[in-house]
Design a protein around this motif. Structure first.
Motif, PDB file in Angstrom:
ATOM      1  N   ILE A 187       0.872  -1.175   0.000  1.00 28.64           N
ATOM      2  CA  ILE A 187       0.000   0.000   0.000  1.00 28.64           C
ATOM      3  C   ILE A 187       0.911   1.228   0.000  1.00 28.64           C
ATOM      4  O   ILE A 187       1.647   1.446   0.969  1.00 28.64           O
ATOM      5  CB  ILE A 187      -0.938   0.059   1.221  1.00 28.64           C
ATOM      6  N   PRO A 188       0.901   2.032  -1.036  1.00 28.12           N
ATOM      7  CA  PRO A 188       1.777   3.214  -1.050  1.00 28.12           C
ATOM      8  C   PRO A 188       1.270   4.271  -0.078  1.00 28.12           C
ATOM      9  O   PRO A 188       0.097   4.269   0.319  1.00 28.12           O
ATOM     10  CB  PRO A 188       1.673   3.709  -2.495  1.00 28.12           C
ATOM     11  N   ASN A 189       2.167   5.146   0.328  1.00 29.98           N
ATOM     12  CA  ASN A 189       1.749   6.295   1.116  1.00 29.98           C
ATOM     13  C   ASN A 189       0.944   7.253   0.247  1.00 29.98           C
ATOM     14  O   ASN A 189       1.123   7.316  -0.966  1.00 29.98           O
ATOM     15  CB  ASN A 189       2.964   7.024   1.695  1.00 29.98           C
ATOM     16  N   ALA A 190       0.083   8.002   0.897  1.00 26.62           N
ATOM     17  CA  ALA A 190      -0.765   8.958   0.181  1.00 26.62           C
ATOM     18  C   ALA A 190      -0.141  10.345   0.193  1.00 26.62           C
ATOM     19  O   ALA A 190       0.506  10.747   1.158  1.00 26.62           O
ATOM     20  CB  ALA A 190      -2.151   9.016   0.815  1.00 26.62           C
ATOM     21  N   VAL A 191      -0.325  11.069  -0.896  1.00 27.97           N
ATOM     22  CA  VAL A 191       0.112  12.457  -0.987  1.00 27.97           C
ATOM     23  C   VAL A 191      -1.108  13.367  -1.028  1.00 27.97           C
ATOM     24  O   VAL A 191      -2.219  12.926  -1.309  1.00 27.97           O
ATOM     25  CB  VAL A 191       0.984  12.709  -2.240  1.00 27.97           C
ATOM     26  N   HIS A 192      -0.872  14.630  -0.747  1.00 25.41           N
ATOM     27  CA  HIS A 192      -1.942  15.614  -0.814  1.00 25.41           C
ATOM     28  C   HIS A 192      -2.247  15.965  -2.268  1.00 25.41           C
ATOM     29  O   HIS A 192      -1.337  16.175  -3.068  1.00 25.41           O
ATOM     30  CB  HIS A 192      -1.546  16.900  -0.075  1.00 25.41           C
ATOM     31  N   ALA A 193      -3.540  16.010  -2.598  1.00 23.70           N
ATOM     32  CA  ALA A 193      -3.921  16.487  -3.929  1.00 23.70           C
ATOM     33  C   ALA A 193      -3.644  17.987  -4.007  1.00 23.70           C
ATOM     34  O   ALA A 193      -3.774  18.719  -3.035  1.00 23.70           O
ATOM     35  CB  ALA A 193      -5.395  16.212  -4.182  1.00 23.70           C
ATOM     36  N   THR A 194      -3.229  18.454  -5.182  1.00 16.83           N
ATOM     37  CA  THR A 194      -2.940  19.868  -5.340  1.00 16.83           C
ATOM     38  C   THR A 194      -3.406  20.359  -6.697  1.00 16.83           C
ATOM     39  O   THR A 194      -3.372  19.616  -7.671  1.00 16.83           O
ATOM     40  CB  THR A 194      -1.430  20.143  -5.196  1.00 16.83           C
ATOM     41  N   GLY A 195      -3.826  21.595  -6.734  1.00 19.09           N
ATOM     42  CA  GLY A 195      -4.239  22.161  -8.004  1.00 19.09           C
ATOM     43  C   GLY A 195      -3.213  23.108  -8.582  1.00 19.09           C
ATOM     44  O   GLY A 195      -3.391  23.633  -9.682  1.00 19.09           O
ATOM     45  N   GLN A 196      -2.131  23.350  -7.831  1.00 20.20           N
ATOM     46  CA  GLN A 196      -1.112  24.312  -8.246  1.00 20.20           C
ATOM     47  C   GLN A 196      -0.064  23.604  -9.094  1.00 20.20           C
ATOM     48  O   GLN A 196       0.685  22.756  -8.604  1.00 20.20           O
ATOM     49  CB  GLN A 196      -0.462  24.941  -7.008  1.00 20.20           C
ATOM     50  N   VAL A 197      -0.011  23.933 -10.387  1.00 17.29           N
ATOM     51  CA  VAL A 197       0.851  23.226 -11.328  1.00 17.29           C
ATOM     52  C   VAL A 197       1.910  24.186 -11.873  1.00 17.29           C
ATOM     53  O   VAL A 197       1.635  25.348 -12.162  1.00 17.29           O
ATOM     54  CB  VAL A 197       0.029  22.640 -12.496  1.00 17.29           C
ATOM     55  N   SER A 198       3.128  23.683 -11.999  1.00 13.45           N
ATOM     56  CA  SER A 198       4.215  24.482 -12.555  1.00 13.45           C
ATOM     57  C   SER A 198       3.887  24.957 -13.969  1.00 13.45           C
ATOM     58  O   SER A 198       3.406  24.183 -14.797  1.00 13.45           O
ATOM     59  CB  SER A 198       5.511  23.658 -12.580  1.00 13.45           C
ATOM     60  N   ARG A 199       4.183  26.224 -14.243  1.00 10.35           N
ATOM     61  CA  ARG A 199       3.983  26.784 -15.584  1.00 10.35           C
ATOM     62  C   ARG A 199       5.271  26.729 -16.406  1.00 10.35           C
ATOM     63  O   ARG A 199       5.311  27.208 -17.530  1.00 10.35           O
ATOM     64  CB  ARG A 199       3.466  28.224 -15.480  1.00 10.35           C
ATOM     65  N   GLN A 200       6.321  26.150 -15.822  1.00 10.23           N
ATOM     66  CA  GLN A 200       7.589  25.973 -16.527  1.00 10.23           C
ATOM     67  C   GLN A 200       8.172  27.308 -17.018  1.00 10.23           C
ATOM     68  O   GLN A 200       8.657  27.424 -18.127  1.00 10.23           O
ATOM     69  CB  GLN A 200       7.414  25.006 -17.704  1.00 10.23           C
TER      70      GLN A 200
END
Length: 390
Positions: A187-200
């Motif tokens: 069972i992998p660890n869970a990460v927080h969902a995020t809406g902030q995405v890199s614009r490069q």
């Protein structure tokens, strides 16, 4: 159901602490009765937010002070407990008093589920927890990373657990070879969902983790130097604190990178810093499951990583959402960084794929696996091994 988690130091910071608290909070939100026991307490408040529905129980209060590291190691040798073997990465915490506090806690439990989270705590639980308690051992690292003293004790005692939960398929296979007949569940660890995405848009390579040998920042810095020769506008930012800060700062100075490599220290705004970067670099010598890497992927960052044991190759597909190079290959890591620095379209394409991959590790995907496992264990029915192999 009654679920108890046992951590070494729930008031500290680190990947295991964060992910276990996240798991406990999620289980409390689902309506379960949840408790976190902390073997030691050295701070007034936890570093990570604990849901008010989760009971936090310190076992050995050390807020009045503990010996300095060098003295602490000597103290452990003179006054260590009887169960935790030398070679455990946190062995110096387990003086006779701390070990006794943990033994008293686990031996006094009745019913419910106990989840322990590192070899020292797992070994104490395996030997002292009553049979009325469902015992689950978590391995947040990987079997091959432990010294022989620890692997020998794992082989001797981990077969007593109702289940052992690992983070990667690679580690699952290793444990099944060592402990045939013991349920080994991935069972992998869970990460927080995020809406902030890199614009490069920012020429920044980012890395994060404790400044210790395991994380390999002494390899990342010269790899960045080689890659950055063709990209004078790019910078490397490393977030985290630890005992190797002075050594790494000296390496930065020796390579003449003071204006291009920054040791940023700890931050409470890591998600924001990840989203501001354009590449995530993972230079670890070994991992369990690299959670910050997965979080970075959730922000749309392509990854340049050593294919170290274990974790990176269990998560990303080289050429699709990142680039893997042989473990410890500084020139290879430099080439991967150079390739990503040179091609914004490639970064955007891999970053989009990385975000999709990270979605598999969000809480909505992971927490039902824990509920299913606990329900199956409480039923006292044999584990459906084929289900947990998926």
């Amino acid at each position: 159901m009654k679920i108890r988690y046992l951590l070494l130091h729930a008031y500290g910071q680190g990947g295991t602490i964060r992910t276990v608290i996240t798991q406990a909070n999620a289980m409390a939100a689902l309506g379960h009765e949840v408790e976190i026991a902390s073997a030691v307490r050295r701070k007034d408040r936890p570093r990570f937010p604990v849901d008010p529905r989760v009971a936090l129980v310190p076992l050995a209060d050390q807020r009045a002070g503990v010996p300095a590291d060098s003295l602490g190691r000597k103290l452990w040798r003179r006054m260590r407990g009887k169960i935790v073997p030398f070679g455990e990465f946190a062995a110096e915490y387990f003086t006779e008093r701390v070990e006794r506090a943990v033994i008293d806690y686990v031996s006094g439990l009745e019913g419910g589920i106990l989840v322990t989270t590192r070899p020292a705590l797992n070994l104490i639980s395996a030997r002292r927890t009553p049979k009325s308690v469902i015992c689950v051992a978590q391995d947040h690292m990987n079997l091959g990373a432990y010294p022989e003293t620890i692997r020998r004790e794992i082989a001797r005692y981990y077969g007593r657990f109702d289940a052992i939960v690992v983070l990667t398929r690679t580690n699952q296979v290793e444990y099944r070879i060592l402990l045939p007949g013991t349920p080994i569940v991935r069972i992998p660890n869970a990460v927080h969902a995020t809406g902030q995405v890199s614009r490069q848009v920012n020429p920044v390579v980012v890395a994060a983790g404790r400044l210790v040998k395991q994380k390999g920042f002494d390899l990342l810095i010269p790899a960045f130097q080689k890659a950055a020769e063709r990209h004078p506008d790019w910078r490397l930012r490393v977030y985290g604190g630890g005992p190797r800060k002075a050594e790494l700062a000296a390496l930065v100075s020796e390579l003449g990178l003071e204006d291009r490599v920054q040791l940023m220290g700890r931050t409470d705004r890591l998600e924001e810093k990840l989203a501001e970067a354009s590449i995530y670099a993972l230079s670890s010598r070994f991992e369990g499951l690299p959670m910050v890497m997965i979080e970075a992927m959730g922000h749309g960052l392509p990854v340049a990583a050593f294919d170290c044991p274990t974790g990176p190759a269990d998560v990303l597909t080289s050429g699709k959402d990142g680039l893997l190079v042989p473990p410890g290959d500084v020139d290879g890591l430099a080439h991967a960084l150079d390739r990503l620095m040179s091609d914004k379209a490639l970064r955007l394409r891999m970053g989009a794929a990385a975000k999709r991959t990270a979605g598999n590790y969000e809480a909505d995907s992971v927490m039902p696996l824990w509920e299913d496992l606990f329900a199956e264990l409480l039923s006292r029915e044999p584990i459906n091994d084929s289900y947990w192999t998926r």
